[in-house]
Every structure is written in C-alpha cells, then in structure tokens.
Design a protein around this motif. Structure first.
Motif, PDB file in Angstrom:
ATOM      1  N   LEU A   1       0.838  -1.198   0.000  1.00  0.00           N
ATOM      2  CA  LEU A   1       0.000   0.000   0.000  1.00  0.00           C
ATOM      3  C   LEU A   1       0.869   1.242   0.000  1.00  0.00           C
ATOM      4  N   VAL A   2       1.905   1.189   0.821  1.00  0.00           N
ATOM      5  CA  VAL A   2       2.860   2.288   0.891  1.00  0.00           C
ATOM      6  C   VAL A   2       4.240   1.678   0.692  1.00  0.00           C
ATOM      7  N   GLU A   3       5.010   2.229  -0.230  1.00  0.00           N
ATOM      8  CA  GLU A   3       6.340   1.686  -0.494  1.00  0.00           C
ATOM      9  C   GLU A   3       7.453   2.587   0.008  1.00  0.00           C
ATOM     10  N   SER A   4       7.199   3.902   0.052  1.00  0.00           N
ATOM     11  CA  SER A   4       8.251   4.802   0.494  1.00  0.00           C
ATOM     12  C   SER A   4       7.661   6.070   1.089  1.00  0.00           C
ATOM     13  N   GLY A   5       8.505   6.778   1.783  1.00  0.00           N
ATOM     14  CA  GLY A   5       8.107   8.015   2.425  1.00  0.00           C
ATOM     15  C   GLY A   5       9.008   8.286   3.610  1.00  0.00           C
ATOM     16  N   GLU A   6       8.784   9.398   4.246  1.00  0.00           N
ATOM     17  CA  GLU A   6       9.526   9.786   5.439  1.00  0.00           C
ATOM     18  C   GLU A   6       8.520  10.320   6.448  1.00  0.00           C
ATOM     19  N   VAL A   7       8.334   9.596   7.548  1.00  0.00           N
ATOM     20  CA  VAL A   7       7.387  10.021   8.574  1.00  0.00           C
ATOM     21  C   VAL A   7       8.084   9.922   9.927  1.00  0.00           C
ATOM     22  N   LYS A   8       7.946  10.978  10.700  1.00  0.00           N
ATOM     23  CA  LYS A   8       8.488  11.005  12.053  1.00  0.00           C
ATOM     24  C   LYS A   8       7.312  10.810  13.010  1.00  0.00           C
ATOM     25  N   VAL A   9       7.468   9.883  13.960  1.00  0.00           N
ATOM     26  CA  VAL A   9       6.406   9.587  14.913  1.00  0.00           C
ATOM     27  C   VAL A   9       6.910   9.904  16.312  1.00  0.00           C
ATOM     28  N   GLN A  10       6.270  10.880  16.939  1.00  0.00           N
ATOM     29  CA  GLN A  10       6.558  11.237  18.327  1.00  0.00           C
ATOM     30  C   GLN A  10       5.576  10.460  19.192  1.00  0.00           C
ATOM     31  N   ALA A  11       6.076   9.706  20.171  1.00  0.00           N
ATOM     32  CA  ALA A  11       5.216   8.888  21.023  1.00  0.00           C
ATOM     33  C   ALA A  11       5.386   9.311  22.482  1.00  0.00           C
ATOM     34  N   LEU A  12       4.262   9.437  23.149  1.00  0.00           N
ATOM     35  CA  LEU A  12       4.247   9.738  24.579  1.00  0.00           C
ATOM     36  C   LEU A  12       3.468   8.619  25.257  1.00  0.00           C
ATOM     37  N   LEU A  13       4.178   7.804  26.048  1.00  0.00           N
ATOM     38  CA  LEU A  13       3.569   6.677  26.748  1.00  0.00           C
ATOM     39  C   LEU A  13       3.349   7.060  28.198  1.00  0.00           C
ATOM     40  N   ASP A  14       2.101   7.051  28.614  1.00  0.00           N
ATOM     41  CA  ASP A  14       1.737   7.362  29.992  1.00  0.00           C
ATOM     42  C   ASP A  14       1.399   6.044  30.676  1.00  0.00           C
ATOM     43  N   LYS A  15       2.345   5.536  31.480  1.00  0.00           N
ATOM     44  CA  LYS A  15       2.125   4.260  32.162  1.00  0.00           C
ATOM     45  C   LYS A  15       1.476   4.524  33.510  1.00  0.00           C
ATOM     46  N   ARG A  16       0.362   3.822  33.756  1.00  0.00           N
ATOM     47  CA  ARG A  16      -0.374   3.942  35.016  1.00  0.00           C
ATOM     48  C   ARG A  16      -0.517   2.559  35.636  1.00  0.00           C
ATOM     49  N   GLU A  17      -1.107   2.493  36.797  1.00  0.00           N
ATOM     50  CA  GLU A  17      -1.269   1.211  37.503  1.00  0.00           C
ATOM     51  C   GLU A  17      -2.076   0.195  36.696  1.00  0.00           C
ATOM     52  N   ASN A  18      -3.197   0.644  36.098  1.00  0.00           N
ATOM     53  CA  ASN A  18      -4.108  -0.304  35.462  1.00  0.00           C
ATOM     54  C   ASN A  18      -4.147  -0.230  33.941  1.00  0.00           C
ATOM     55  N   LEU A  19      -3.442   0.741  33.334  1.00  0.00           N
ATOM     56  CA  LEU A  19      -3.406   0.830  31.870  1.00  0.00           C
ATOM     57  C   LEU A  19      -2.243   1.699  31.415  1.00  0.00           C
ATOM     58  N   MET A  20      -1.999   1.648  30.111  1.00  0.00           N
ATOM     59  CA  MET A  20      -0.998   2.513  29.486  1.00  0.00           C
ATOM     60  C   MET A  20      -1.682   3.229  28.330  1.00  0.00           C
ATOM     61  N   GLU A  21      -1.436   4.520  28.239  1.00  0.00           N
ATOM     62  CA  GLU A  21      -2.001   5.320  27.155  1.00  0.00           C
ATOM     63  C   GLU A  21      -0.845   5.793  26.283  1.00  0.00           C
ATOM     64  N   LEU A  22      -0.930   5.483  24.999  1.00  0.00           N
ATOM     65  CA  LEU A  22       0.122   5.852  24.052  1.00  0.00           C
ATOM     66  C   LEU A  22      -0.444   6.865  23.067  1.00  0.00           C
ATOM     67  N   ASN A  23       0.091   8.082  23.096  1.00  0.00           N
ATOM     68  CA  ASN A  23      -0.305   9.130  22.149  1.00  0.00           C
ATOM     69  C   ASN A  23       0.761   9.236  21.078  1.00  0.00           C
ATOM     70  N   LEU A  24       0.343   9.145  19.822  1.00  0.00           N
ATOM     71  CA  LEU A  24       1.268   9.171  18.690  1.00  0.00           C
ATOM     72  C   LEU A  24       0.966  10.370  17.808  1.00  0.00           C
ATOM     73  N   ASP A  25       1.992  11.146  17.482  1.00  0.00           N
ATOM     74  CA  ASP A  25       1.884  12.274  16.563  1.00  0.00           C
ATOM     75  C   ASP A  25       2.731  11.972  15.334  1.00  0.00           C
ATOM     76  N   PHE A  26       2.078  11.870  14.188  1.00  0.00           N
ATOM     77  CA  PHE A  26       2.735  11.558  12.925  1.00  0.00           C
ATOM     78  C   PHE A  26       2.928  12.850  12.135  1.00  0.00           C
ATOM     79  N   SER A  27       4.098  13.029  11.534  1.00  0.00           N
ATOM     80  CA  SER A  27       4.297  14.150  10.619  1.00  0.00           C
ATOM     81  C   SER A  27       5.328  13.740   9.573  1.00  0.00           C
ATOM     82  N   GLY A  28       5.018  14.064   8.319  1.00  0.00           N
ATOM     83  CA  GLY A  28       5.904  13.715   7.216  1.00  0.00           C
ATOM     84  C   GLY A  28       5.118  13.546   5.935  1.00  0.00           C
ATOM     85  N   TYR A  29       5.568  12.619   5.101  1.00  0.00           N
ATOM     86  CA  TYR A  29       4.905  12.382   3.819  1.00  0.00           C
ATOM     87  C   TYR A  29       5.107  10.931   3.394  1.00  0.00           C
ATOM     88  N   ILE A  30       4.216  10.489   2.506  1.00  0.00           N
ATOM     89  CA  ILE A  30       4.396   9.207   1.836  1.00  0.00           C
ATOM     90  C   ILE A  30       4.382   9.475   0.338  1.00  0.00           C
TER      91      ILE A  30
END
Length: 178
Positions: free
Chosen positions: A37-66
């Motif tokens: 579906l996608v063969e090439s591109g440049e994408v930067k993914v910033q991830a913020l993982l908030d680890k808690r006692e009963n769950l983990m929340e992962l926020n992902l910010d994508f920026s770039g191009y395909i």
C-alpha cells in the motif's frame, strides 16, 4: 521483521510516569509489510507513553509524507501526513484486541511493538482517489475539492458547434422544464 524491533517498547522496565519515544518511518520500514500500500516516504512519529497502575495510554503524533502515484496522470507526488492517534493498553488475563485502538495485555507482557499500528495508521491515510496536487483545486464555496478536467472545455466547444436541428430540439427540452 528485523527492522520492526526498532519499534519495540520495553514496558516491564518502565516506571509509572510518562515516557517519550521517537520513531522514524522510511522505505526500509514499509518494505517489511506485504501488500505494498505504501512503499516509500519519510514520517516522524513522536510517542508519549503514559504508564499507570491499570493501563498505558500511548499518544502518537505523525508528521511527514508518503510517496504516491496519481491515479489520473501516473505522476509521483508526496502526500503529506499529519495525524494524532491514541492507543490504550489495558491489563487483562489474555492478550487480545478489543477495538482498533484498545489492546489487552497481561501483567507479564515485557515488550509491546507499535510497528504494525504505525503502518496501519499511515496506510489508512491514503485517499481513495490519489490525485497529484496539480490536478485538484479547492472549491472554497463548498469547502471541497474539484478535479481539473480538460474534457469540460472540449464539451463546451462541441456544444457551440451543434447542428441547428439539435439546437432547436434542445430549446424545446429547456422550454418543458420551465
């Protein structure tokens, strides 16, 4: 699948707080997946993982191009990617996917890999009609896009050169509408 190890997060080592990660997606990453579906591109993914006692929340910010190829002109172009996604990891008795963005993992899970989620998120951004930016223009009145088509000009020219008999019939048709 060796390249996907770069997208592992060692969750068993992490304390209960926020953790930041940065992932770089490129052609080598896309080549790890079947379907092309996608063969090439440049994408930067910033991830913020908030680890808690009963769950983990992962926020992902994508920026770039395909890199895509226009369905109309077959010209290659860079399609911009700007996405914000959230992924929840809840603790349970067995690993499973509850929804597209909610996963259940066990308390003994040591590593989560976000590579597949990143690929799927990017692949879902591909428009149904891939058109080169030079082939579309924005219609501000309807807040939509209009396709530039040279065929419309040809139709207008043909209408000007219509046989007078057809023109008379066309006028009759227009008269019935009013």
């Amino acid at each position: 699948m060796e390249k996907l190890k770069d997208f592992d997060i060692q969750v068993y080592k992490l304390g209960i707080k926020q953790h930041e990660y940065e992932f770089k997606v490129n052609s080598a990453f896309f080549s790890e997946f079947e379907g092309e579906l996608v063969e090439s591109g440049e994408v930067k993914v910033q991830a913020l993982l908030d680890k808690r006692e009963n769950l983990m929340e992962l926020n992902l910010d994508f920026s770039g191009y395909i890199d895509l190829i226009s369905d109309r002109s077959l010209e290659p172009f860079q399609y911009p990617i700007e996405i914000n996604k959230k992924l929840l990891y809840k603790y349970g008795e067995e690993e499973q996917e509850l929804e597209e963005d909610v996963m259940v993992i066990t308390k003994n899970t040591q590593v989560i890999n976000v590579g597949h989620f990143i690929y799927e998120t990017i692949a879902l951004q591909i428009p149904l009609k891939k058109l080169h930016p030079d082939e579309i223009e924005e219609d501000e009145e309807h807040n939509d896009y209009v396709y530039i088509d040279d065929a419309e000009e040809e139709i207008e020219e043909e209408e000007e050169n219509i046989d007078p008999r057809w023109a008379a019939l066309k006028n009759l048709k227009k008269g019935n509408k009013n």
